[in-house]
Design an enzyme around this catalytic site. Structure first.
Site, PDB file in Angstrom:
ATOM      1  N   ASN A   9     -52.322 -69.510 -32.552  1.00  9.48           N
ATOM      2  CA  ASN A   9     -53.553 -70.304 -32.497  1.00  9.48           C
ATOM      3  C   ASN A   9     -53.994 -70.549 -33.938  1.00  9.48           C
ATOM      4  O   ASN A   9     -54.519 -69.650 -34.592  1.00  9.48           O
ATOM      5  CB  ASN A   9     -54.618 -69.511 -31.717  1.00  9.48           C
ATOM      6  CG  ASN A   9     -55.979 -70.200 -31.729  1.00  9.48           C
ATOM      7  OD1 ASN A   9     -56.102 -71.336 -32.204  1.00  9.48           O
ATOM      8  ND2 ASN A   9     -56.986 -69.515 -31.225  1.00  9.48           N
ATOM      9  N   LYS A  11     -56.351 -72.268 -35.040  1.00 11.27           N
ATOM     10  CA  LYS A  11     -57.804 -72.490 -35.189  1.00 11.27           C
ATOM     11  C   LYS A  11     -58.027 -73.704 -36.102  1.00 11.27           C
ATOM     12  O   LYS A  11     -57.204 -74.617 -36.098  1.00 11.27           O
ATOM     13  CB  LYS A  11     -58.493 -71.210 -35.675  1.00 11.27           C
ATOM     14  CG  LYS A  11     -58.111 -69.995 -34.791  1.00 11.27           C
ATOM     15  CD  LYS A  11     -58.929 -68.773 -35.011  1.00 11.27           C
ATOM     16  CE  LYS A  11     -58.470 -67.668 -34.069  1.00 11.27           C
ATOM     17  NZ  LYS A  11     -59.250 -66.439 -34.189  1.00 11.27           N
ATOM     18  N   HIS A  95     -61.334 -69.538 -25.185  1.00 12.05           N
ATOM     19  CA  HIS A  95     -61.256 -68.643 -26.343  1.00 12.05           C
ATOM     20  C   HIS A  95     -62.655 -68.106 -26.642  1.00 12.05           C
ATOM     21  O   HIS A  95     -63.647 -68.820 -26.483  1.00 12.05           O
ATOM     22  CB  HIS A  95     -60.692 -69.397 -27.552  1.00 12.05           C
ATOM     23  CG  HIS A  95     -60.338 -68.461 -28.666  1.00 12.05           C
ATOM     24  ND1 HIS A  95     -61.290 -67.977 -29.528  1.00 12.05           N
ATOM     25  CD2 HIS A  95     -59.160 -67.897 -29.035  1.00 12.05           C
ATOM     26  CE1 HIS A  95     -60.699 -67.152 -30.395  1.00 12.05           C
ATOM     27  NE2 HIS A  95     -59.406 -67.089 -30.114  1.00 12.05           N
ATOM     28  N   GLU A  97     -64.173 -67.771 -29.294  1.00 11.04           N
ATOM     29  CA  GLU A  97     -64.938 -68.601 -30.245  1.00 11.04           C
ATOM     30  C   GLU A  97     -65.562 -69.795 -29.525  1.00 11.04           C
ATOM     31  O   GLU A  97     -66.647 -70.248 -29.880  1.00 11.04           O
ATOM     32  CB  GLU A  97     -64.021 -69.040 -31.406  1.00 11.04           C
ATOM     33  CG  GLU A  97     -63.733 -67.859 -32.339  1.00 11.04           C
ATOM     34  CD  GLU A  97     -62.386 -67.870 -33.008  1.00 11.04           C
ATOM     35  OE1 GLU A  97     -61.735 -68.930 -33.086  1.00 11.04           O
ATOM     36  OE2 GLU A  97     -61.955 -66.794 -33.462  1.00 11.04           O
ATOM     37  N   GLU A 167     -58.088 -60.837 -25.314  1.00  7.54           N
ATOM     38  CA  GLU A 167     -58.434 -60.767 -26.732  1.00  7.54           C
ATOM     39  C   GLU A 167     -59.787 -60.071 -26.898  1.00  7.54           C
ATOM     40  O   GLU A 167     -60.839 -60.718 -26.756  1.00  7.54           O
ATOM     41  CB  GLU A 167     -58.547 -62.174 -27.328  1.00  7.54           C
ATOM     42  CG  GLU A 167     -57.270 -62.982 -27.261  1.00  7.54           C
ATOM     43  CD  GLU A 167     -57.231 -64.068 -28.332  1.00  7.54           C
ATOM     44  OE1 GLU A 167     -56.309 -64.052 -29.149  1.00  7.54           O
ATOM     45  OE2 GLU A 167     -58.149 -64.915 -28.373  1.00  7.54           O
ATOM     46  N   GLY A 173     -59.726 -61.332 -35.910  1.00  9.89           N
ATOM     47  CA  GLY A 173     -60.011 -61.661 -37.311  1.00  9.89           C
ATOM     48  C   GLY A 173     -60.624 -60.519 -38.091  1.00  9.89           C
ATOM     49  O   GLY A 173     -61.115 -60.717 -39.197  1.00  9.89           O
ATOM     50  N   SER A 213     -55.828 -59.512 -34.227  1.00  9.78           N
ATOM     51  CA  SER A 213     -55.200 -58.888 -35.399  1.00  9.78           C
ATOM     52  C   SER A 213     -53.752 -58.450 -35.159  1.00  9.78           C
ATOM     53  O   SER A 213     -53.329 -57.396 -35.640  1.00  9.78           O
ATOM     54  CB  SER A 213     -56.052 -57.722 -35.911  1.00  9.78           C
ATOM     55  OG  SER A 213     -57.329 -58.181 -36.306  1.00  9.78           O
TER      56      SER A 213
HETATM   57  P1  13P Z   1     -56.513 -62.939 -35.234  1.00  9.97           P
HETATM   58  O1  13P Z   1     -55.048 -62.739 -35.006  1.00  9.97           O
HETATM   59  O2  13P Z   1     -56.826 -63.612 -36.541  1.00  9.97           O
HETATM   60  O3  13P Z   1     -57.283 -61.660 -35.035  1.00  9.97           O
HETATM   61  O4  13P Z   1     -57.042 -63.955 -34.116  1.00  9.97           O
HETATM   62  C1  13P Z   1     -56.723 -63.726 -32.786  1.00  9.97           C
HETATM   63  C2  13P Z   1     -57.127 -64.903 -31.997  1.00  9.97           C
HETATM   64  O5  13P Z   1     -58.303 -65.199 -31.854  1.00  9.97           O
HETATM   65  C3  13P Z   1     -56.064 -65.727 -31.410  1.00  9.97           C
HETATM   66  O6  13P Z   1     -56.564 -66.619 -30.479  1.00  9.97           O
END
Ligand code: 13P
Length: 251
Positions: A9, A11, A95, A97, A167, A173, A213
């Site tokens: 992803n 982003k 997601h 976010e 997740e 992150g 992560s």
């Molecule tokens: P990270 O791998 O940066 O923690 O992000 C995970 C994520 O949100 C994938 O959709």
């Protein structure tokens, strides 16, 4: 045997030239395997170019979001047919976010999942608890509720095209990964719930990815857990070598 499914992803990262560079790096570094399915999910503007660059590889293409509507006066939105017309097979939905920053509700996510499935796109349906929820001991309740509401009305046949991505928000992150055991415990809860809502056969087939992560140095241990069938990778998918290393760990 379930395949490992490793999705990146991106982003809101990489303009078009960055996307071209990253995809050629991934192609040069990953080792195709029949045990692993790799998917990349770049921003909308790079999807068409990405599809061209992925031709002749076994890497699939996904988008990061989609409208629940078919088309019309929805400024800034992207529809299922637009995604399909540029070669998308998958779409990330729900997601954290999108849920927390853009206030997407379980009901909206459920509509998007139905729209994707009706139109031949495969949802990567994200769920996960906050740190506060984990610390107050309600992780399984939160995740189960998200699964039930997100999949409400989805038939067992349609479920075959759904990937669930667990997740935990506190691991996204932050560099804080859920331990393999913590992740495995929630994955087992989700698989058991799919068994209750659908059937043992549906539970044994569904792909449940872990995200939060994931890095080359923790991927193998996470992917070795019984109920962890892949990874949804954020930060580490932005470097070709590290994303390729995670794909290769899935073999
Ligand atoms: P990270 O791998 O940066 O923690 O992000 C995970 C994520 O949100 C994938 O959709």
């Amino acid at each position: 045997m379930r395949k490992k499914v490793i999705a990146g992803n991106w982003k809101m990262n990489n303009d078009l030239s960055g996307a071209v560079e990253l995809i050629s790096g991934i192609k040069g570094n990953y080792e195709p395997s029949e045990n692993v399915k790799a998917i990349i999910c770049p921003p909308f503007i790079s999807l068409e170019t990405a599809a061209e660059l992925l031709k002749g590889t076994d890497i699939s293409l996904g988008a990061q979001n989609m409208s629940e509507e078919d088309g019309g006066a929805f400024t800034g939105e992207i529809s299922h047919s637009m995604l399909k017309s540029v070669g998308c097979e998958y779409v990330i939905l729900g997601h954290s976010e999108r849920r927390t920053i853009y206030n997407e509700s379980d009901e909206l996510i459920n509509k998007k999942i139905h729209k994707a499935l009706e139109t031949g796109l495969k949802p990567i349906f994200c769920i996960g608890e906050s740190l506060e929820q984990r610390e107050s001991g309600v992780t399984n309740d939160v995740v189960s509720e998200q699964v039930k509401k997100g999949l409400d009305g989805v038939s067992e046949e349609a479920l075959e095209n759904v990937i669930i991505a667990y997740e935990p928000i506190w691991a996204i992150g932050t560099g804080k990964t859920a331990s393999p055991q913590q992740a495995q415990d929630v994955h087992e809860t989700i698989r058991n719930l799919i068994g209750e809502l659908y059937s043992d056969s549906a539970a044994s087939k569904i792909i449940i990815q872990y995200g939060g992560s994931v890095k080359p140095d923790n991927a193998l241990e996470l992917l070795s857990q019984k109920d962890i069938d892949g990874a949804l990778v954020g930060g580490a998918c932005l470097k070709a070598e590290s994303f390729a290393a995670i794909i290769n760990a899935g073999k």
